[in-house]
Each structure stands twice: as C-alpha cells, then as structure tokens.
Motif scaffolding. Structure first.
Motif, PDB file in Angstrom:
ATOM      1  N   GLY A  40       0.808  -1.209   0.000  1.00  0.00           N
ATOM      2  CA  GLY A  40       0.000   0.000   0.000  1.00  0.00           C
ATOM      3  C   GLY A  40       0.840   1.256   0.000  1.00  0.00           C
ATOM      4  N   ASP A  41       0.277   2.311  -0.454  1.00  0.00           N
ATOM      5  CA  ASP A  41       0.982   3.585  -0.437  1.00  0.00           C
ATOM      6  C   ASP A  41       0.164   4.588   0.355  1.00  0.00           C
ATOM      7  OD1 ASP A  41      -1.108   4.060  -2.083  1.00  0.00           O
ATOM      8  OD2 ASP A  41       0.038   5.163  -3.584  1.00  0.00           O
ATOM      9  N   GLY A  42      -0.352   4.085   1.462  1.00  0.00           N
ATOM     10  CA  GLY A  42      -1.193   4.947   2.274  1.00  0.00           C
ATOM     11  C   GLY A  42      -0.490   6.222   2.696  1.00  0.00           C
ATOM     12  N   ALA A 101       1.794   7.638   0.858  1.00  0.00           N
ATOM     13  CA  ALA A 101       2.402   8.226  -0.320  1.00  0.00           C
ATOM     14  C   ALA A 101       2.150   9.731  -0.344  1.00  0.00           C
ATOM     15  CB  ALA A 101       1.841   7.591  -1.574  1.00  0.00           C
ATOM     16  N   PHE A 102       3.164  10.444  -0.742  1.00  0.00           N
ATOM     17  CA  PHE A 102       3.022  11.885  -0.834  1.00  0.00           C
ATOM     18  C   PHE A 102       2.111  12.224  -2.001  1.00  0.00           C
ATOM     19  CE2 PHE A 102       3.876  16.225  -0.669  1.00  0.00           C
ATOM     20  CZ  PHE A 102       4.188  16.686  -1.935  1.00  0.00           C
ATOM     21  N   VAL A 103       1.146  13.021  -1.732  1.00  0.00           N
ATOM     22  CA  VAL A 103       0.235  13.440  -2.783  1.00  0.00           C
ATOM     23  C   VAL A 103       0.632  14.857  -3.177  1.00  0.00           C
ATOM     24  CG1 VAL A 103      -2.145  13.882  -3.384  1.00  0.00           C
ATOM     25  CG2 VAL A 103      -1.574  11.987  -1.866  1.00  0.00           C
ATOM     26  N   ALA A 104       1.238  14.976  -4.335  1.00  0.00           N
ATOM     27  CA  ALA A 104       1.750  16.274  -4.763  1.00  0.00           C
ATOM     28  C   ALA A 104       0.609  17.252  -4.985  1.00  0.00           C
ATOM     29  CB  ALA A 104       2.551  16.104  -6.043  1.00  0.00           C
ATOM     30  N   LEU A 105       0.787  18.430  -4.480  1.00  0.00           N
ATOM     31  CA  LEU A 105      -0.202  19.475  -4.674  1.00  0.00           C
ATOM     32  C   LEU A 105       0.541  20.747  -5.077  1.00  0.00           C
ATOM     33  CD1 LEU A 105      -2.472  18.862  -1.588  1.00  0.00           C
ATOM     34  CD2 LEU A 105      -3.134  18.552  -3.955  1.00  0.00           C
ATOM     35  N   ARG A 155       2.590  22.376 -11.034  1.00  0.00           N
ATOM     36  CA  ARG A 155       3.728  21.543 -11.422  1.00  0.00           C
ATOM     37  C   ARG A 155       3.532  21.126 -12.859  1.00  0.00           C
ATOM     38  NH1 ARG A 155      -0.032  19.181  -8.652  1.00  0.00           N
ATOM     39  NH2 ARG A 155      -0.861  17.169  -9.296  1.00  0.00           N
ATOM     40  N   ASP A 212      -4.403  21.660  -8.897  1.00  0.00           N
ATOM     41  CA  ASP A 212      -5.342  20.859  -8.117  1.00  0.00           C
ATOM     42  C   ASP A 212      -6.331  21.764  -7.396  1.00  0.00           C
ATOM     43  OD1 ASP A 212      -3.441  18.388  -8.165  1.00  0.00           O
ATOM     44  OD2 ASP A 212      -2.249  19.979  -7.242  1.00  0.00           O
TER      45      ASP A 212
END
Lengths: 475, 1043
Positions: free
Chosen positions: A32-34, A36-40, A43, A152
């Motif tokens: 899992g990538d719980g 994981a960095f969610v890029a905001l 970009r 986003d």
C-alpha cells in the motif's frame, strides 16, 4: 521411529519455526501507499498524463473589470498540445469552451474576455497531447500580476500576506470546477486576533462556478490579514488578490495562488531592497501551537544572523526584510519553523521607480525545490525581467537557462549556465540574455533549486510582479 | 368382581362372528380387538389378561390377518368365549382392524390391543370409567416394558407442528409415578387404545394408508379435529412385550413407511392455513435432513424422507379425498390443539426429538437392547462427545445470525441470483463479466444451480446452507481423516475440534473468502482420498480404488471450481509427504507404509480428473496472461510470522490462544512414538509447507499477488489439527507406557491449555455471525437496480483488494472489479482469464491512480460505467477500515466528470456524468473508430440516447459496449446493421434510419453441445463412481502368481 529420528524431526520442525522467527524481524510491508506523498500545487504534468487540468481562479473578463485576465498556455513537451479552455460563469449556465492547439515550445496567450465576458469567470484549462504549463495574468489599478494557475483543487488553502487598511481591497476568489457544490469555512488571522465571520462559515461555492469574497468587507482596517479556507465538503481552488489604491503611497494589484498546505520551510529567491522598494515577510500560524520561526536572510555576497520570530497560535506577524539589509543588496530568504505555518511576502515598488515599474506583488513561499523549472511566458518585461535560481541545499549546483525551441526551430537554445554555491542564488536578466518575449524558459539544475521571477516595466502588463516558476517534480 | 360367562354363540373354531353381541351384565359393552398374525407364545398371556379383566362387559374378538397356522384353537383354549375371525393374508394391521366396522355392532367401546400386550386386570375398567368421567373418546393406558415393568415406554404422546411424535420419556426412564396423572395427550399408541365405537365408525376407522407408523396418530388427530378428547390414563397399565409381528419387528415399520404415513397424517389433518406454512417449512427442513443424512452416510433415511414427499405427491388424489373427509368433521381449529404440541422450531425440535427421544428412537433403542442404550448413554457422557456437543452448540450460536438472518454479500462471497439466472449465465456463450468475454462460464455456476435446485430454487437458502455448512463439513472431514490416522475415539474428535476452532474459517467468513471456505470444508476429505490412494491406509480394498479416484477427483473439481488454486492441493500434500518420507522411513526399510510414488500417481490422477470434470473452463486459463486475478491471485500477504502461526488473518481468533494450539501440536513430537510419531511428522511437514509458502511470500515478496491467505493456510490448519489429535492419542496410549515425568505433566498441561482456544472460539461466537457485517453494500446500493430501465450500466468497484465485494483485479495497490446494473452477484464473479478488451478498464484505473487524467468519466463512459464505488471497509458497520490508496482517493476527487453522491458511511460513491448506456445511439461518426480513449467533446449530456428494447431510436452509430466480437449482431426492423469496432474495443453499428435495434450473439449455438459435454462428463464420472467396484487401478492390480 527411533529416538534419533524423533530428535531429527523435532530439530527440523523447531529449526524451521525458529529460523523463520529470526528472519521475520516483524517486516511484512504491504504494497500500500497509504503514506504516499500526494503532490499538490502547480507543477509540470508528467509525460504520461492523458489530460492535465489547470484552474485559474482569479480575474475578471467583463469590460471595465477590476482584474482583466489573460491565460498563457505553454507547451513544454515535444508534441502538439490541445487545450480546451472552459470559462464558467455560474452553476446554472453552461461553460463556454474553446479549443486551442499549442505547438511544442510555444506559448499561447488567450484573453478570457474573448471566450466569455463575465464578472466571475472560472477558467479551466484541460490539456491533452503534450505537457503544458498554464499561467495567468491580471491587470488593473495601473499594475499587473502574473502567476501560475493551480493544478489541483484542494480541501484547504492558506494565505499569509494581506491587508485591509484604508485604501486596500483584498479579494479572495474561490473556484469550484466540479459539479458538486463545495462548502467551505473561511477564517482570518489578523493582528487583532482570529476572525471567523459567521456568513463565511459553511459558505457554499456552487459547482462549476467561481465566487469572489471581498475580504476587506469582513476584516476591516486590519494591517495584517492572513486567510485560511477549509473545505467541509468538496474541494476548491483559492486565489487572492491584493489591491492598493495609493492612499498610503502603495498602489497596484497583486495575485497569489494560495498554498494548499502548511509547511515547516519556505524559500523566497528574489529579495532586494532599494529606494522605493520594500519587502515584508508575513508569517501566519493557523495552528494552535505557538512557534518560533527562524528567518534566514542570505545576502548576495554576505550573510546575516538568522532572525527568530515568535508566532503565537492563530496570529500573523510581519517581518520587514529590508530593515537589516543594506540598500541595493539582493538577497534570498529561507524560513524554518518547527510548527507548520504559512509564509508570504508583500513587495512594493513605488517612487522613485518609474511609473511603469511601480506596483505591488505578493508571493507565497516555495516549499518544493526541484531540478527543473519552467518560466512561462519567458519574458514579460523589456526593462527588468529577472529570474532568480536559489540553491537552498548545502551543495553547489549548476543551473542552465534554456529557451525552448519552438516547433520547427530546432533544439533548445542555451541562454546561460551558472554555478550556484550552497545557500546562494543566481539572478539573470532575461532581457540581457536576449530571451525573446512570449517564449518559454527552462531552468535545469544539477540539484534542487527554487526559481522565482521578479519583473517590472512590462509595456503590456504595466507594473511590477513577483511569482514562482512552475517546477517539474518528475524530472 | 367376577366376570360373567362370555356371551358366546358357541365354540369358536371355524365360526364366523354373528355380529350380535350378548347383553352386558353391567357397564357399557367393550369389545377387545386383538389383531394378530402368526402370533408367538405371548398370545396366550395377552388373552389371559383380557379374560382375567375385572371389567364385566368385555368381549374378545381376535382378528387373524392370515396366519400360516390357524390360531383358533389357541384362542379357544384360553378364551373360550372369544370370537375369532380369519381374514385372507396380505392385509395390514389397520385394514384388518377396520374389519370391526363391519362385524361389530352394539359395542360402546372398542379396545384395540396388540397381541403382545398384557393388560393389568383393572386396566379396561379404569379406561372405561375415565372415558365417562372425562367425556373422552380415545384413551390409552400407561405402557411399560414387559420384562422390566418398572421401565416406562409410553404415557401418551405429543407431536410437533410437523407431526413428528414426541413421547417425553427418556430411554430407560423408570416409572416412579412421575407421569401418573390423567391428562390430555395428542394421541395414544394403538398398542392399547380404547376408542368410542361410534366415533370410530364416524371416522371410518383407521386410515390404512397411514399404516405402518402413523395409524394411531392419524386416528387420534382426526378425532381431535372432530372435537373429541384423547386421554392417557396412567393408572391403567399395560405391559408391552414389543414382539407383535405386525408392528414391532425390524422390518415391520421401515423409515420410509413411517415418514410417508406421518406426512400423510399431517397433510390430511392440518388446516389449510396451517399447511400454508407447514408445507414449505417441512419441505425445507426435509431437504436439510436429506443433506445431513447423505453426509452422514445414512442414505436409507435420506431416501425415506424424499420418498415420503414423492409418495404423497403420487397419491395426491386419494390424499385430497381423505383430507376433504377429515376437514368435513372439523370442529376444532388447529390453534386449539397447539397446547398438545411441542413448542419451538417444529422441525428442528422434531429432528432432535426424533434423534434422541421419540418413540421411534425408543423403539430402536429397545430393539437394540438395553446394552445399546447403555452404550449410547456412556458415549454421551464421554469427554470427547461432550466436547463435540459443546462445539456444535457454539457453532450454532456463532452462526445464528447467518442461519436465521442472512449471509451478507462481502468479499468473494457474492449473492446467488435465481435459478433461472444461474442457468442462463452458465449456458450462455457470452460472459457478461468486465467488458464481456467468450471465456467459458465457470462451473461453480452449475454447482450453485444444482444446490439451488435441491432447495426448490431458493438460491439464497442454498447459499446460506453452503456457507454455514462449510465449517461443520470441514470438521466432519477432519474427524474422518483423524479417525483414519489416530483411530476411532477421542483423538479423532479432538483433531476435528482443533480444526473446527481454528480461526481460519471464521476469518474466511468475516472477509468473505468463499473459495477458502470451500477448501477448508473439503480439504480433509481430499487428503483422506489422497492418502488412501497413496497406500497410507492399507485397509483400502483395491476394488474400491477407481471409486476413490473419481470421488477424490470430483472433490478436487468442486473445490477448484470455487477456488482455482485449490487444484494444487494434491501436489502440496504430495510435496509434504515426499519431504517427510526420509524422516519417517523405518530404519533399514525401503519405504514407510505409504508410497510417495503411488501418491504421486494418485495426486496427478485426481488433479487430472478434477480438470477433466471442469472442462472446458480450464482451457481458458491457458491464456491467463497477466490476469492472474482470474486464478484468485489478487491479494497481498500482509501478515507477520506471529499472525501466520496463529492463523490470525482477520478479526477472529484470540491472540495468545493461537500459540497454545501451536504448542499443543508441538507437544506431540515429544509425546508420541511409533506410527503416531510418523503421522505427527507428516502432519507437521504438511503444516510447515503451507506456512512456508505464506510466510516466504510475506517476508521476501510482499508485493506479490497471492490467493486468499485463508485458503493457503488450510493445509497448515489441517496438519496442526492432526498433530493435536495425535497428541491426544499419544496421551491416551503412549504416555501411559512411560514412567511419570515431563511427558505426563506436559500432556495434562496441554489438555488444560487447549481450553483457551475453545474460549476464544466461544468469544467469537457471541455476535452470531463470526464478525461478518450485519449488512452489505449490495443492500445499501440496491436502489441502483431500479435505474436499469434508463439503459444498461456497469459499476466500477475500486479500492483495497481485500475488502472489495468482487473478485478483484489488482493494479498496483488498487483493486477493481465490475458489476452489471448495480451491485453484483455471482454471475460477475471470477474475471475472465484473458483480459482482452477488459484490460482497458485496468488502463483507466492506472490513469486514475496515477492522477493522469481529470476526465476519467470520459474514459469510462463508453464502457457503460455509470457508478464508481469505493468502499473503505468490508461492509457497513464494520469497525475495521481498509482505506483505498490515498492517490486513488485524490485522483477521484479531482475528476471533473464525476459527481460524488451521498453514499452510505464507509463507501465513497461517484456518478459518472459522461456515462454512455451499454446500448446507445450516438450521433453519426461520434463514436471514434480506432484507439481513442476519451470521448470527444461532442458527447455532452443529451447527445447520447439509450437503446431500449422495443423503442425506436434515431439514426446514428449504435454502440454495444461489450468487447468487440464478430459474432455480435445487431438488427433493426429485420435488417442486419453493418458492424465495426468503435472506441477501439466495443461493437458499433451504423443505423441509417430510425428504428428499433436488437442485439444477438450468433455463436450461442455452440455453447449448448459444450454444456451437454460437461454434463456428460459429470454423469459419466458418477456412473463410473457408482459402478466402479469391478475396476482396479492398473498400478494396484495384484501381481499375477508367476508360479
């Protein structure tokens, strides 16, 4: 079975179990990538993206509007980009759409009013076929501002610099590009304390529409007004525009894309203090924990002792960056805080700057150093169009400035290459490098850098602006 | 009181009764009717008891039902005043008894007594007196054992709602006058029954078609319905020898006859309203009993139950006439008779009563003699039996919400649609799974159809039986395996119970892992078969090996149909025994008792048979490609060694108690000796192989997709359970041979410690559903089904693979699956092996989870995907969450053409605004030909029109969103439309003018012969299995005597 056989069996079984226990070490990482960095944040889209959306929240497109808006679509990739620009004017009205083809390396400038004239345009740009960067510019009040659009919509947005003193208008634009309504709580951190106007709690941003909130009507005559937008439902894009009418000598328009999150570090690359130019750093702490932020002002060719700034919970404080900097010396600023906060600068250029270089600019600090940045459009000013590359790391990096070749014009043109020591910045004047107006500038570095633009004197977008370039986080 | 001379017409031999009885001296006249056939020596004593009665007006009538030797002389010798009437042979007891309707007149009462009953002298008088005192019509005495008069046999009888008798007398219960009160009962036995003669005539006597087994029940029931009272008079006593040729011998009352008679009595006498619910309930429970009897190898009882229903159906005409007559006499509603019936769940209680306490059981126990009863009593008191009963009780308690509520649709436990839908799906040449496929339908659909058929199409009930029954079936299988290995007795029971309390099946239930559950249920039986084939149980006769081979192969096929990885079970067992071979081989011996080589052959054979029985389904897997999800490889093993060793794969189980079972299993290696140590070694190696597979993957390749871990650990659970059972066997036998020491202490400690996992099992049972959710997403989203009239649509389920209510295909850490027109059922289970067009869904999911699009709706729209459901937990109300990957949630949140709907808590639900109905007409040339993923802008709301049955649509491009196949044809008003590929994968047709459109898959014709072939394979295997006794395996043939 003999006793020996029994012993062998016991040894085998226990050996297997104990061996597994020794090797296990409690590691059973799932896939899992719980975390994981969610890029905001703005970009460059990744090359494999099928559709990339950009949301430009603030601006007007009606005749005589306070912030006439223009959108720039820069094709960073090597294939033809197809951009569908939709301008929505409210939930009950269908968005007006136009499609534009943008050649590789080209920048298309589109006046929003040409698509739809409306006081509350929410601009959505969907790009397919190639990687593209979308920025927008607003002009008004004798000034102009330019900055990247958002990639986003987010559930939270923060701004630090804002003022509602006499002669000031502070406009908060909330753009909801989705079909569902969004409901947000809007609050302010002022020098007089936090403020949460009841009419801005549970504030509905209808689907596919943009709403502008006149902050100056809610937080009146406050020297510092930091804004936080928290979505209770849905997501929005938030942009803020500061307008000063010159009552206190400051005049112009500024544009800030909010930060979708708080951070413990911010970088500002384009500081300078000179006659007529002041630069103020505002730190806002929306949390409930007091913090002491360290402000490092790195002079070009020198250093200053770090300044420690206490920021109480739910307050904003300002730091006059020019107070300790000798006139005419450029600098960069780094902010570190043990508690996440938001940092933004307010820069003012007034007399004795020429008329076309006067104005105000705000910029939220950059928190994502990257190896590649895109400056688009590459040059907006014939007089002073500066691009600064800051190396916030502890190792020197080499920075290359290249102008992207347009469609059939061949390879990218190398404009300049600079070596940047650790903690230093390099400043290039695009005019001096011979970079043409309206093009696309790529900044590549051998290490993470922060790139920011400081431009003034543009004949088309009169005034002064400071804005970040757009990072390519996948590079 | 002296009895007066009998009113006889003279000597009896060869005389026919005149039908006129003499005037009684005192009291109403009573005729004692003794029906006999080939009476034994007891007849005289029975007659003596009648002639010696103190009732003054008693006449004896002996009806001889065709005895080989005329009993007249014997009767005359004892009761010279008695009448004897001989009837032709062949008539049954009830028919003969009814003869009194013809030949007796003037009697007030008729006393029917068997020829082996000895009445106390005052019995008749007491019965008559009570008849008048209580205004009763039918009365019976207390029946006691002839030889041991202190033992009660019967004091009146009750029935349950379904007519099953219930005596209320414990076997061997002593008569301590505890039942000595005159009271109403539902019926009294015909063993000794005083009946008012006028009522008997009114009711036309006994119903001969309820004999044997229920003639007395039927008569009393009809009397009750007519308003008459039935009493038992315990002061009147009769001793019963139970030797009557017409009633008591073993072959006199077969289970089949008794069942059909009882059912006939019920169908005749119950009111119409009662039958409305009694018939369905009775039928369902009968089916359950049939299954139970088959499973316990009591085929005769099972056949009896089936025969009861079919016999009554065959005799429906006669039954209706009899029922009409009975109901014509009705004076009392059924509700007024309830107080005489056993309360509670009628059939279940009846079953329990029938198993333990009914007259039938009493008779059977009596027939088997006192010793058998004693044995049964002793066994019931044995610790192992008590433990088994406690386990069964806890199993019932733990499953109560599933049995009396419903089994929720979670994980890979989809709902079963109706029988017709199951059959239609199974026989369809096109699978409406994902985006459609020509892969053969999975054979589990046929199995589900068969199961549903067995319960008259009640597929939900069939599903409940299969799911809930898996756990006890697994325990039963483990017991059979344990019995083979440890020998009969406590050790086998403990092995079975250790298997039963293992948290694995409970966690499989809680997670909805149907395949793992089926494997758990059938694995022990498969292992039994394999070990027998390998010669590990030398008692298997060669002539049965074909049968064994086919039976085991069929079990493998059944398991594989539910869970494809189960095909490897024989090979896992083979591997384990091969590894154990060097450790278990006796010193100097070439090999141990079993043969790995024979096992290899057997394992390959059963695997092959399993595959053949599943044809052509396995052929599709030759093209499985990257879609291992079709084989069940869709889960990551996220467990550490501690969890694995304790089988703690889910919410069931209780921490430290898992270690206790493991410790008990380890103990056997120190306790056992001889063959038990050999078997313990094998059991442990089997467990280690299974554990190693799971742990190895979890430790060294955690990202590898694997089948459900609950299934992978089944061999380990079996091995450890056997080891525990062997430990008990060792404790009982081996330990006693050693001097007192650590072995004894450890064994006692192990036995005590085993109570902890039992306690954990009991704790898990408290919620009544083994931690399964009480509700499911299917129920919450049932409203979707009402939207199907707007056009066919699909639902895309996304999220953590472990909690999706579909068979997930996994991309990265995101699982997905498709259901049709709302929440899914078993028709959309098992994604097709070959991805084909369906791989495009995976591509779209990749775009979404990588956040590479903000228009996923446009990508999914042409696939007919209208809703996207993202569960965060296995079902509503489940505490444990398993959130979808953050990038997926962010990706979904930023989609511009999805609208978030108000979903139930724990489920994110989106509607796709760019949805195109599964059958739709688009503007001409709007559907792109070639590899175009997103829809062009032209397809805005209102542009797309669904194609609905019988409705005319405008000209345009008709899109049929099933994977492109040349056999898909569309026609409009009788014209076939030009066919092409649209969106790169779907079927498109050019409709040149307005009209209706219909679709047809032209290759349906070939599916039918394939289904016939499948059926032929199964029937052939069954025939071979039934008639295979004459075959022997080639490698098992005895070598010819070379001399």
């Amino acid at each position: 079975m003999t006793r020996r056989a029994r012993a062998v069996v016991i040894a085998v079984v226990l050996g297997c179990l104990l061996g597994a226990a020794a090797l296990d070490r409690g590691s059973s990482a799932g896939g899992g990538d719980g975390d994981a960095f969610v890029a905001l944040g703005p970009r460059v889209p990744e090359a494999a993206a099928q559709t990339a959306a950009w949301y430009c929240a603030y601006g007007t497109s009606e005749p005589g509007g306070r912030a006439d808006e223009r959108v720039f679509i820069a094709n960073v990739g090597t294939r033809l980009a197809r951009a569908r620009v939709s301008v929505s004017s409210g939930p009950d009205r269908a968005a007006q759409m136009r499609t534009y083809d943008v050649q590789p390396g080209a920048v298309s400038g589109i006046r929003v009013a040409d698509i739809l004239a409306t006081p509350e345009p929410g601009v959505l740009v969907e790009v397919t076929g190639s990687e593209a960067v979308v920025t927008h510019a607003v002009t008004g009040n004798g000034d102009g501002a330019i900055g990247p659009c958002a990639r986003d919509a987010a559930p939270a947005w923060y701004f630090a610099a804002g003022t509602t003193v006499r002669g000031a208008e502070l406009w908060l634009a909330l753009f909801n590009p989705y079909a569902d309504d969004a409901i947000v709580n809007i609050g302010f951190l002022t020098d007089a304390g936090p403020l949460a106007p009841s009419e801005l709690q549970g504030f509905v941003v209808p689907g596919r529409s943009r709403v502008t909130v006149p902050v100056h009507d809610q937080a009146r005559r406050d020297n510092l007004v930091a804004t936080e937008v928290i979505a209770r439902r849905g997501r929005v894009v938030a942009e803020q525009s500061q307008v000063l009418d010159g009552f206190d000598g400051r005049r112009g328009i500024a544009l800030s894309l909010g930060s979708p999150g708080l951070s413990r570090r911010f970088e500002f690359a384009t500081g300078s203090v000179s006659a007529g130019r002041t630069e103020t750093l505002v730190l806002a702490n929306p949390g409930n924990t007091p913090t002491s932020a360290t402000v490092r002002t790195r002079l070009d060719g020198g250093a200053l002792e770090p300044e420690v700034v206490s920021v109480a919970p739910r307050t904003a404080v300002s730091v006059d960056l020019g107070a300790r900097v000798p006139a005419g010396v450029g600098f960069s600023v780094g902010v570190r805080s043990p508690v996440p906060l938001i940092a933004e600068t307010l820069t003012v250029q007034r007399e004795p700057f020429p008329q076309n270089q006067r104005g105000i600019a705000t910029a939220v600090g950059e928190r994502r150093p990257a190896r590649r940045w895109v400056v688009a459009p590459s040059r907006v000013s014939g007089t002073a169009d500066l691009v600064a590359a800051l190396n916030p790391t502890s190792r020197p990096v080499t920075v290359r400035f290249r102008v992207r070749g347009v469609a059939d014009a061949g390879l990218d043109a190398e404009a300049a290459t600079r070596r940047v020591p650790a903690g230093r910045r390099v400043l290039v004047n695009l005019g001096e490098l011979g970079v043409a107006e309206g093009g696309l500038l790529l900044v590549d570095a051998t290490g993470p850098v922060v790139v920011e633009r400081d431009a003034s004197g543009n004949p088309r977008y009169t005034g002064f602006t400071v804005s970040h370039a757009v990072p390519d986080l996948d590079h | 009181m002296d009895r007066t001379a009998p009113p006889s017409d003279g000597p009896l031999p060869a005389a026919e009764p005149t039908g006129e009885l003499a005037e009684p001296v005192t009291g109403p006249p009573v005729v004692a009717v003794v029906v006999t056939r080939d009476p034994g020596p007891w007849l005289e004593e029975a007659l003596e008891s009648l002639t010696g009665s103190d009732y003054p007006s008693l006449t004896v009538l002996v009806l001889d039902a065709g005895s080989a030797v005329d009993p007249t002389a014997r009767v005359a010798a004892i009761a010279p005043g008695a009448f004897v009437r001989r009837l032709p042979p062949g008539a049954d007891w009830a028919t003969v008894a009814n003869d009194v309707l013809e030949v007796v007149t003037g009697a007030t009462f008729l006393l029917f007594v068997h020829d082996d009953v000895v009445l106390d002298p005052d019995a008749v008088r007491l019965l008559v007196e009570e008849a008048y005192r209580s205004n009763a019509a039918i009365l019976g005495p207390k029946l006691v054992d002839y030889d041991r008069p202190e033992v009660l046999l019967e004091v009146g009888l009750a029935i349950d709602r379904l007519g099953v008798p219930h005596s209320g007398i414990e076997p061997g219960e002593l008569d301590q006058e505890q039942h000595d009160a005159v009271r109403d009962v539902f019926f009294v036995s015909s063993t000794a029954m005083l009946v008012r003669a006028d009522l008997f005539g009114e009711l036309h006597g006994f119903d001969a078609r309820t004999f044997p087994g229920a003639e007395d029940l039927d008569l009393c029931w009809r009397a009750r319905v007519a308003g008459a009272r039935v009493l038992v008079v315990p002061d009147a006593r009769a001793r019963h020898r139970r030797a009557d040729k017409l009633h008591d011998p073993e072959d006199a009352v077969s289970p089949a006859a008794a069942e059909r008679s009882r059912l006939r009595a019920l169908l005749k006498s119950a009111s119409g309203w009662s039958l409305l619910y009694l018939v369905p309930i009775g039928f369902v429970l009968a089916v359950v009993e049939v299954i139970a009897f088959f499973l316990t190898r009591r085929a005769a009882r099972a056949r009896a139950l089936v025969g009861a229903w079919t016999w009554n159906l065959r005799n429906l005409g006669d039954l209706r006439a009899a029922r009409r007559e009975t109901q014509a006499h009705r004076r009392v509603p059924d509700v007024d008779l309830r107080f005489l019936q056993v309360r509670g769940s009628a059939r279940v209680r009846g079953y329990l009563a029938g198993s333990l306490h009914t007259e039938d059981r009493m008779r059977a126990l009596s027939r088997r003699g006192r010793s058998a009863a004693d044995t049964a009593t002793t066994q019931l008191r044995a610790p192992a039996t008590i433990a088994a009963l406690v386990f069964a009780f806890l199993l019932l308690v733990g499953s109560r919400q599933l049995i009396f509520g419903r089994v929720p649709v979670i994980g890979q436990l989809p709902g079963w649609p109706g029988l017709s839908e199951l059959l239609a799906t199974f026989t369809s040449a096109w699978r409406y799974v994902d985006l459609g496929s020509t892969a053969p339908a999975p054979p589990d659909l046929a199995v589900f159809s068969l199961a549903s058929t067995l319960v008259l199409g009640a597929s939900a009930l069939a599903r409940t039986i299969v799911v809930v029954g898996a756990l006890p079936l697994g325990v039963f299988g483990a017991w059979r395996l344990g019995r083979r290995i440890t020998g009969p007795g406590s050790a086998a029971v403990v092995a079975a119970l250790a298997y039963g309390i293992n948290p694995l099946p409970r966690n499989a239930l809680a997670a909805g892992r149907f395949g793992a559950l089926v494997l758990y249920a059938l694995a022990p039986l498969i292992v039994v078969g394999l070990l027998r084939l390998g010669g590990y149980f030398p008692d298997t006769p060669d002539r049965r090996r074909w049968r064994l081979l086919i039976g085991t192969g069929a079990l493998v096929a059944l398991t594989t149909a539910a869970w494809p990885p189960a095909l490897l079970l024989p090979l896992v067992v083979l591997l384990a025994l091969a590894l154990a071979e060097p450790l278990t081989r006796p010193r100097g011996a070439a090999r141990a008792d079993g043969s790995v080589r024979a096992l290899l052959t057997g394992a390959l054979a059963v695997t092959g048979i399993g595959l053949v029985l599943l044809l052509p389904w396995p052929l599709a897997y030759l093209r499985a490609g990257d879609r291992l999800a079709a084989l069940g490889f869709a889960f990551r093993v996220d467990l550490d060694l501690s969890d694995i060793l304790r089988f703690q794969t889910g919410p069931n189980g209780a921490g430290v108690s898992g270690w206790i079972v493991l410790g008990a299993a380890l103990l056997v290696l120190g306790l056992a000796s001889g063959p038990r140590l050999v078997w313990a070694t094998r059991a442990w190696i089997l467990a280690l192989v299974s554990l190693a597979i799971v742990w190895g993957v979890a430790r060294f390749a955690p990202d590898t997709l694997m089948p459900a871990v609950e299934g992978l650990l089944v061999p380990a659970a079996l091995g450890i359970s056997l080891a525990v059972g062997l430990g008990v066997a060792a404790f009982i036998e081996d330990v006693s041979r050693f001097h007192f020491g650590w072995r004894q202490v450890a064994a006692i400690g192990g036995a005590v410690a085993l109570s902890f996992p039992v306690f954990a099992f009991a704790l898990d049972s408290l919620d009544g559903r083994w931690h399964m959710p009480g509700d499911d997403w299917n129920e919450n989203l049932a409203w979707m089904r009402s939207e199907a009239p707007d056009g066919r649509f699909r639902v895309l389920w996304l999220g953590a693979p472990a909690i999706l209510p579909v068979d997930p295909v996994v991309h990265g850490d995101v699982g997905y699956g498709i259901t049709n027109n709302g929440p899914g059922d078993t028709r959309t289970s098992l994604p097709p092996p070959n991805g084909g067009a369906s791989a495009r869904i995976g591509d779209a999911v990749d775009l979404l989870r990588a956040r590479r699009t903000v228009r996923i709706g446009s990508v999914l729209g042409p696939m007919g995907i209208r809703y996207l459901a993202v569960p965060q937990r296995a079902g509503p109300g489940v505490d444990r969450t398993d959130p979808a990957p953050a990038t997926l949630l962010v990706g979904l949140a930023e989609q511009l053409d999805l609208v978030r709907l108000e979903g139930p808590p724990g489920l994110d639900l989106y509607e796709n605004r760019a949805w195109i109905p599964g059958a739709a007409v688009l503007p001409p040339r709007a559907a792109p030909r070639g590899e175009v993923a997103p829809l062009p802008e032209a397809l805005a709301d209102g542009v797309v029109r669904p194609v609905l049955d019988g409705r005319r649509v405008r000209a345009g491009t008709v899109v049929w969103s099933e994977a492109y196949a040349g056999a898909w044809q569309a026609s409009s008003d009788g014209r076939e439309l030009p066919h092409g590929r649209v969106f790169g994968w779907a079927n498109g047709y050019e409709l040149s003018r307005r009209g209706t459109v219909s679709f047809e898959f032209a290759n349906q014709w070939w599916r039918y012969p394939v289904v016939v072939l499948e059926l032929a394979l199964v029937i052939g295997a069954w025939l071979l299995w039934r008639g295979s006794a004459r075959f022997t395996l080639p490698w098992r043939r005895a070598p010819k005597d070379e001399t």
